[in-house]
Design a protein around this motif. Structure first.
Motif, short mmCIF file in Angstrom:
data_model
loop_
_atom_site.label_atom_id
_atom_site.label_comp_id
_atom_site.label_asym_id
_atom_site.label_seq_id
_atom_site.Cartn_x
_atom_site.Cartn_y
_atom_site.Cartn_z
N THR A 149 -19.13 34.14 -39.13
CA THR A 149 -18.25 33.06 -38.71
C THR A 149 -18.61 32.64 -37.29
O THR A 149 -19.22 33.40 -36.54
CB THR A 149 -16.77 33.50 -38.74
N GLN A 208 -17.07 31.57 -33.74
CA GLN A 208 -15.82 31.69 -33.00
C GLN A 208 -15.61 30.48 -32.10
O GLN A 208 -16.56 29.92 -31.56
CB GLN A 208 -15.84 32.95 -32.14
N LEU A 241 -19.08 24.75 -40.55
CA LEU A 241 -18.16 25.49 -39.70
C LEU A 241 -16.99 25.99 -40.52
O LEU A 241 -16.48 25.30 -41.39
CB LEU A 241 -17.67 24.59 -38.56
N ILE A 242 -16.58 27.18 -40.21
CA ILE A 242 -15.43 27.77 -40.87
C ILE A 242 -14.27 27.74 -39.90
O ILE A 242 -14.39 28.21 -38.76
CB ILE A 242 -15.75 29.21 -41.31
N LYS A 243 -13.17 27.18 -40.32
CA LYS A 243 -12.01 27.05 -39.44
C LYS A 243 -11.50 28.43 -39.02
O LYS A 243 -11.31 29.31 -39.85
CB LYS A 243 -10.90 26.28 -40.14
N ASN A 244 -11.31 28.59 -37.72
CA ASN A 244 -10.77 29.83 -37.17
C ASN A 244 -9.29 29.89 -37.48
O ASN A 244 -8.53 29.03 -37.10
CB ASN A 244 -11.02 29.85 -35.65
#
Length: 120
Positions: free
Chosen positions: A3, A5, A116-119
């Motif tokens: 992921t 950050q 992108l992976i949402k935090n």
């Protein structure tokens, strides 16, 4: 799964207040780290050979820019020169500043197309 950050950061330029997304790196990799990772993937190449090729690539790119060329590494990066400064007329002399000549590096669309992976 890896992921990326991030953290919210106040955007001081907006009223009403808003936030921008700021990348938060886990680590900073240097040349030795990259060489070691390449050597892990390419065990037939020594770290010395990899380091030499990387350094030579950088030298060739720099020499090409100084020769007035743009360098495009397909599916990776484009290196080009740009200038800082202002001219009031097209025949004015170039501005006298140490940072007049700049190198711009842009990622190509395939290289930059990471999801992108949402935090949460």
């Amino acid at each position: 799964m890896a992921t990326i950050q991030w953290r919210p950061s106040v955007n001081a330029l907006t009223t009403p207040q808003s936030y921008k997304i700021r990348f938060a790196p886990r680590n900073t990799l240097g040349k030795d780290d990259i060489v070691a990772r390449i050597a892990d993937r390419q065990p037939n190449l020594s770290e010395e050979v990899i380091r030499t090729v990387m350094e030579t690539e950088h030298e060739v790119i720099q020499e090409s820019l100084l020769d007035g060329d743009q360098v495009t590494l397909e599916d990776a990066f484009t290196y080009r020169l740009s200038f800082l400064g202002r001219m009031d007329a097209p025949d004015d002399p170039l501005p006298d500043r140490d940072d007049l000549l700049q190198v711009r590096i842009n990622a190509s669309p395939p290289f930059a197309a990471i999801q992108l992976i949402k935090n949460t």
